[in-house]
Motif scaffolding. Structure first.
Motif: not given
Length: 108
Positions: A94-107
């Motif tokens: 779950l944490l990994y998914q949140k981090l990936k989503a935040a990374q995608a949003q930043k890009r």
């Protein structure tokens, strides 16, 4: 002439199995990746305000003089980072998914 010029200045030191800009918390990796991505030394110095332009050029000169060794070090660091990423994904998806989503949003 009162002061002699410094003929040799060390800009890089090895600490904790890594390379660092001398007397700083900034890794050589950070400067080298910026350089490899096409940033000018002046731009790198602006992005790392704790570094002088001289330190940035010194780091780049160190990289170019030791390119083969530093490239191996960078590749080993990338492999280690990937292992940590997989470990995080396995331990806390779950944490990994949140981090990936935040990374995608930043890009975006």
């Amino acid at each position: 002439m009162t002061d002699s010029p410094t003929l040799l200045e060390k800009y890089i030191e090895q600490r904790n199995q890594g390379y660092w800009i001398k007397s700083s918390r900034i890794s050589l990796d950070s400067v080298v990746y910026a350089f490899l991505n096409g940033d000018s030394p002046e731009n790198i110095a602006q992005n790392f305000p704790l570094l002088s332009l001289e330190q940035v050029y010194g780091a780049i000169a160190f990289y170019l003089a030791n390119k083969e060794q530093v490239d191996v070090y960078l590749k080993e660091s990338e492999v280690e980072f990937e292992k940590l990423q997989h470990s995080l994904r396995d331990k806390n998806p779950l944490l990994y998914q949140k981090l990936k989503a935040a990374q995608a949003q930043k890009r975006a």
